[in-house]
Motif scaffolding. Structure first.
Motif, PDB file in Angstrom:
ATOM      1  N   ALA A 211      66.770  28.755 -78.214  1.00 54.00           N
ATOM      2  CA  ALA A 211      65.872  27.640 -77.881  1.00 54.00           C
ATOM      3  C   ALA A 211      65.639  27.613 -76.365  1.00 54.00           C
ATOM      4  O   ALA A 211      64.519  27.365 -75.889  1.00 54.00           O
ATOM      5  N   CYS A 212      66.699  27.871 -75.604  1.00 58.92           N
ATOM      6  CA  CYS A 212      66.587  27.882 -74.140  1.00 58.92           C
ATOM      7  C   CYS A 212      65.621  28.982 -73.702  1.00 58.92           C
ATOM      8  O   CYS A 212      64.771  28.785 -72.845  1.00 58.92           O
ATOM      9  N   ARG A 213      65.797  30.145 -74.325  1.00 60.89           N
ATOM     10  CA  ARG A 213      64.921  31.276 -73.972  1.00 60.89           C
ATOM     11  C   ARG A 213      63.460  30.939 -74.245  1.00 60.89           C
ATOM     12  O   ARG A 213      62.580  31.261 -73.460  1.00 60.89           O
ATOM     13  N   ARG A 214      63.260  30.274 -75.410  1.00 60.17           N
ATOM     14  CA  ARG A 214      61.876  29.905 -75.754  1.00 60.17           C
ATOM     15  C   ARG A 214      61.299  28.957 -74.703  1.00 60.17           C
ATOM     16  O   ARG A 214      60.141  29.075 -74.331  1.00 60.17           O
ATOM     17  N   ASN A 215      62.141  28.030 -74.234  1.00 61.33           N
ATOM     18  CA  ASN A 215      61.662  27.102 -73.205  1.00 61.33           C
ATOM     19  C   ASN A 215      61.222  27.835 -71.944  1.00 61.33           C
ATOM     20  O   ASN A 215      60.204  27.509 -71.344  1.00 61.33           O
ATOM     21  N   LEU A 219      57.676  27.886 -70.187  1.00 64.66           N
ATOM     22  CA  LEU A 219      57.473  27.559 -68.771  1.00 64.66           C
ATOM     23  C   LEU A 219      56.640  28.656 -68.106  1.00 64.66           C
ATOM     24  O   LEU A 219      55.692  28.381 -67.373  1.00 64.66           O
ATOM     25  N   GLU A 220      56.988  29.893 -68.408  1.00 67.21           N
ATOM     26  CA  GLU A 220      56.244  31.014 -67.831  1.00 67.21           C
ATOM     27  C   GLU A 220      54.789  31.008 -68.276  1.00 67.21           C
ATOM     28  O   GLU A 220      53.905  31.376 -67.520  1.00 67.21           O
ATOM     29  N   ASP A 221      54.562  30.551 -69.524  1.00 67.56           N
ATOM     30  CA  ASP A 221      53.190  30.526 -70.045  1.00 67.56           C
ATOM     31  C   ASP A 221      52.441  29.258 -69.644  1.00 67.56           C
ATOM     32  O   ASP A 221      51.319  29.017 -70.080  1.00 67.56           O
ATOM     33  N   THR A 227      56.479  22.491 -67.698  1.00 67.84           N
ATOM     34  CA  THR A 227      56.080  22.567 -66.291  1.00 67.84           C
ATOM     35  C   THR A 227      56.295  21.236 -65.595  1.00 67.84           C
ATOM     36  O   THR A 227      56.762  21.167 -64.450  1.00 67.84           O
ATOM     37  N   GLU A 228      55.976  20.162 -66.304  1.00 70.71           N
ATOM     38  CA  GLU A 228      56.122  18.835 -65.727  1.00 70.71           C
ATOM     39  C   GLU A 228      57.598  18.561 -65.391  1.00 70.71           C
ATOM     40  O   GLU A 228      57.920  18.086 -64.300  1.00 70.71           O
ATOM     41  N   LEU A 229      58.447  18.888 -66.351  1.00 72.51           N
ATOM     42  CA  LEU A 229      59.882  18.680 -66.118  1.00 72.51           C
ATOM     43  C   LEU A 229      60.378  19.493 -64.917  1.00 72.51           C
ATOM     44  O   LEU A 229      61.071  18.988 -64.041  1.00 72.51           O
ATOM     45  N   TRP A 230      59.973  20.738 -64.919  1.00 71.68           N
ATOM     46  CA  TRP A 230      60.402  21.645 -63.856  1.00 71.68           C
ATOM     47  C   TRP A 230      59.936  21.147 -62.487  1.00 71.68           C
ATOM     48  O   TRP A 230      60.674  21.165 -61.506  1.00 71.68           O
TER      49      TRP A 230
END
Ligand code: ARG
Length: 569
Positions: A211-215, A219-221, A227-230
């Motif tokens: 799940a982390c990897r998918r996140n 984010l990369e996409d 993106t907002e969280l980051w």
């Protein structure tokens, strides 16, 4: 600027076949004053002249031509030729330079038309700014100031750690437990707690890791939520970092962090592929540097994500294209030595100017350990730098309350002393050495500390305040300053410019810290040996003027380390 070594080297070079720079590099400072101020070891010429060193010394002494304006005496000591500088000339020269240049004394145009980038501080977002980052920031900020002082076009870069798979984890943790934590009151602390917890969960359950990897992929996409969280993690972190930078008065010209290079990595891969140095290994793209003893450097992981090293390569190319730099310094802990060796080796293939490749340098510093109590080694990394800086200030405030409760500008002075103490402690030893942080040592008003230097400065200040005004330089009888204690101070002042040059040659700000200690000790000795306020007006003026010169140089030198002078102590 007056340079005795080069004056002597030039005179010797007229007599032998060896270039001036080489001769100059052999000139030594003798261990004691009786042996002169400079010594040339004649055995260095034994091969060229085919003679024994003592015979060479005699021959040189008989033929050398050097004005007695500079050198008052030349003496043979076995295989050495010893030179005694004309002291009065030295005094005049040093003081007139300080008179002319004031707080610019020691500056030069050594760096004219040269650009140096300094990558420093560079903390990781959503992670604590730890004591290692503090040391980093202090070292980088002082190099930044010194390079500027020597005329370099200097660019400070904060290469924020704001990208990487860890953000996929943090986003997952936040999604799961965000509401359980009081993030708004202490964002970084709480995010760190979430990060620790999600890491545990990943270890136990492969699904979570997925799940982390998918996140991270999302984010990369450019996924909106991720993106907002980051962005928010980044904002909160920068706020916290900025508080530290403000306290220490540290500035950057660029905050381009790792994420800035996201769209600049494909081209790096292409270039390296074309150079045929990349290869596939278990699904990952790597560069094999085994033949250089540097292991394997991964460029792209098997899951398609890039890593820290790829981003550093992209940053090198970007920096070379943008600044065409002469030097690019990386102030980073020695633990990352292999990383930089790999990246600098691969940089040779990026098609950037050779001068840029040669200008890459890892400025390594050692670890800081906290001595005892709650700040033990293990928790060392967890101690908040903001708290540490504020504790330094409050401890000094307490000392002032006890010793001098009526002090003017108490708060301002406590801040300068407390922060100065921490800054100096980080710079007073060779930076690559590990160090122990111990409050008593750091804050002591005696010994190799920031407060000691500030104390000597305040002493010069009170001497000058007592007499009211500084005598005119033109009326000073410099011959009255050739006693031993005064000459020691003058000799140290004379070295200031050379010390700064050495700092940038070796990227070692501790040279300047040691210089300030030497100057402070020599002034203290002068102060104890020589009464300053004497009846003899001429003598009094000369000594006051020397005090004035010392005050200027201590202040300038300390400022270059990032230390301000208090008005009282
Ligand atoms: N963010 C990294 C760390 O905290 C340091 C980055 C140093 N700079 C660089 N260009 N790699 O360890």
């Amino acid at each position: 600027m007056l340079n005795f070594k080069s004056i002597i080297a030039q005179a010797i070079s007229k007599l032998v076949e060896m270039n001036v720079e080489e001769i100059e590099s052999y000139i030594e400072i003798p261990p004691s004053k009786e042996m002169g101020d400079y010594a040339f070891p004649c055995f260095k010429l034994a091969k060229v002249l085919r003679k024994a060193p003592p015979a060479i010394a005699i021959e040189l002494k008989n033929n050398i031509e050097v004005s007695d304006m500079y050198i008052s005496k030349i003496q043979i000591d076995g295989g050495y030729l010893n030179f005694f500088v004309n002291e009065e000339f030295l005094v005049k020269n040093v003081l007139s330079q300080i008179e002319q240049k004031k707080e610019n004394y020691g500056s030069s145009d050594m760096g004219k038309d040269k650009t140096v980038l300094i990558d420093y501080s560079s903390p990781n977002i959503a992670k604590p700014f730890h004591i290692g980052h503090l040391r980093n920031t202090i070292i980088g900020a002082s190099l930044y100031k010194i390079y500027k002082f020597l005329g370099y076009n200097t660019i400070g870069i904060n290469h924020l750690g704001d990208y990487g798979t860890q953000f996929g984890k943090l986003i997952e943790g936040y999604k799961r437990w965000g509401t359980e934590y009081d993030i708004s009151s202490a964002p970084i602390e709480e995010l760190t707690n979430i990060y620790i917890r999600i890491n545990e969960a990943c270890k136990e359950d492969e699904e979570v890791l997925e799940a982390c990897r998918r996140n991270f992929k999302k984010l990369e996409d450019g996924d909106e939520y991720c993106t907002e969280l980051w962005n928010w993690f980044k904002e909160e972190s920068l706020k916290e970092f900025q508080r530290i930078y403000d306290l220490l008065d540290v500035k950057f010209d660029s905050f381009k962090g790792e994420s800035f290079y996201i769209d600049k990595m494909d081209i790096i891969e292409e270039i390296l592929d074309k150079k045929k140095i990349t290869e596939q290994s278990e699904g990952a793209k790597v560069i094999n540097l085994e033949d250089k003893g540097l292991g394997i450097c991964i460029i792209r992981k098997s899951d398609g994500s890039t890593i820290y090293a790829t981003r550093d390569l992209a940053a090198i190319k970007y920096r070379a294209d943008t600044y065409n730099f002469d030097k690019c310094l990386y102030v980073v802990a020695y633990e990352q030595a292999l990383h930089f060796k790999q990246v600098f080796e691969i940089a040779k293939y990026l098609g950037i100017p050779e001068k840029c490749v040669n200008g890459l340098e890892h400025v390594q510093y050692g670890m800081t350990r906290l001595s005892t109590g709650k700040m033990s080694t293990r928790e060392g990394n967890a101690i908040k730098v903001n708290d540490l800086l504020n504790e330094a200030i409050s401890r000094i405030t307490k000392i002032i309350e006890e010793k001098n409760p009526d002090m003017e500008e108490k708060e301002e002075n406590a801040k300068k002393i407390g922060l100065g103490a921490v800054v100096f402690n980080n710079l007073c030893n060779t930076i690559i050495k590990d160090q122990i942080f111990d409050w008593d040592n750091v804050l002591s008003f005696q010994g190799d500390t920031g407060p000691y230097i500030q104390y000597v400065y305040v002493r010069t200040k009170s001497v000058l305040e007592k007499v009211g005004n500084i005598p005119e330089y033109n009326n000073i009888d410099t011959s009255l300053l050739t006693d031993e204690a005064s000459m020691k101070v003058i000799g140290t002042l004379y070295k200031f410019g050379d010390v700064l040059n050495d700092v940038v040659l070796k990227n070692e700000p501790s040279f300047l810290a040691r210089f300030l200690l030497e100057l402070s000790q020599n002034y203290t000795n002068f102060y104890n040996e020589n009464k300053i306020i004497v009846d003899d007006e001429k003598l009094k003026d000369a000594r006051i003027y020397l005090t004035y010169a010392v005050q200027i140089v201590i202040k300038t030198g300390a400022k270059l380390l990032g230390i301000d002078m208090p008005s009282k102590m």
